[in-house]
Design a protein around this motif. Structure first.
Motif, short mmCIF file in Angstrom:
data_model
loop_
_atom_site.label_atom_id
_atom_site.label_comp_id
_atom_site.label_asym_id
_atom_site.label_seq_id
_atom_site.Cartn_x
_atom_site.Cartn_y
_atom_site.Cartn_z
N THR A 160 1.24 -1.28 0.21
CA THR A 160 0.10 -0.01 -0.10
C THR A 160 1.04 0.99 0.18
O THR A 160 1.71 1.57 0.91
N THR A 165 -5.10 4.29 0.38
CA THR A 165 -5.31 3.83 1.42
C THR A 165 -5.60 2.73 1.53
O THR A 165 -5.35 0.97 2.31
N THR A 167 -5.84 0.57 -1.17
CA THR A 167 -6.07 0.16 -2.39
C THR A 167 -4.11 -0.65 -2.93
O THR A 167 -3.64 0.33 -2.35
N SER A 168 -3.97 -1.71 -2.71
CA SER A 168 -3.02 -2.54 -2.97
C SER A 168 -2.12 -2.69 -4.44
O SER A 168 -2.83 -2.66 -5.60
#
Length: 263
Positions: A160, A165, A167-168
């Motif tokens: 991340t 925040t 979203t990978s």
């Protein structure tokens, strides 16, 4: 007397056997270690009377012969590549392989070596490296200030990034390498192997696909050494060594008795 030489080869073989067993026991807690065993073969025989030789002018054939063995020789110390149990560590960069495959490591001289030891760290540039600081292949660099490091079963590495925040982001994929004959790999220390003509050419691929094993994050593969079996083998090797030593003692006494008779 031939018995002296024959028993001596037996003692030498069991001495090597004990050395192999002791190395297995010493590496009982070594991550990814694969146990070895000593393999033996009998030496060439002296054929005093050959089986099947003609024993008379009428054509009769000897049903048995007289063959004097020359002892034993070590032909190899093959390595068992069976799966070791997984131990959970909880560390993000501790990776274990379940099934086929090795992690591929780039060495300082540009060559590659292979390991089942997934104890990885980050170096000062963010690269994922092994304990000696050599990068895992393909080289993956974790961005500064990244969080939420995750590695899935296929080896995809995601983090991340600041400002994202929920979203990978996938930043790379750790590959695996397998060999036709894993036992043909050459151990070089530091839990590393190199390929040889006996192992076959390295075959690169992706984890959890096309026969490659899956990667488990937060775990390490333990040595496949069974301590009970090793202790049993150690006792058997010690007994075999002692018996060969007794043969040498007996042969020496027989030689002394024979010499005394002809004085």
């Amino acid at each position: 007397m031939q018995a002296l030489h024959t028993a001596a080869t037996g003692m030498a073989a069991q001495e090597l056997n004990v050395q192999v067993i002791s190395n297995n026991i010493a590496n009982l807690r070594t991550t990814g270690y694969k146990k070895q065993t000593a393999s033996f073969q009998d030496l060439i025989y002296q054929h005093v009377r050959r089986i099947g030789a003609q024993s008379s002018e009428q054509g009769t054939i000897l049903p048995v012969g007289i063959d004097i063995g020359g002892g034993v020789q070590t032909v190899g110390t093959p390595r068992s590549m069976t799966q070791g149990t997984l131990s959970q560590t909880g560390n993000d960069l501790d990776l274990a392989i379940t099934g086929e495959g090795f992690f591929k490591i780039l060495m300082p001289d540009g060559t590659f070596q292979y390991t089942r030891d997934g104890t990885f760290q980050m170096d000062n540039t963010g690269r994922i490296v092994n304990a000696q600081g050599n990068p895992v292949q393909p080289t993956i660099t974790i961005p500064q200030n990244a969080s939420g490091l995750a590695v899935n079963a296929q080896g995809q590495v995601s983090v991340t990034l600041p400002g994202a925040t929920a979203t990978s982001t996938i930043i790379g994929q750790i590959g695996l390498t397998r060999f036709i004959n894993k036992a043909g790999l050459q151990p070089v220390g530091n839990n590393l192997f190199t390929d040889t003509p006996a192992s076959g050419a390295p075959q690169d691929g992706l984890a959890n696909l096309l026969g490659f094993g899956a990667i488990t994050q937060g775990s390490l593969e333990q040595a496949n050494v069974d301590v009970v079996s090793e202790m049993s083998d150690l006792i058997a090797a010690q007994r075999a060594y002692e018996m060969n030593a007794k043969v040498i003692t007996a042969a020496d006494q027989m030689m002394q008795s024979t010499t005394a008779l002809f004085r």
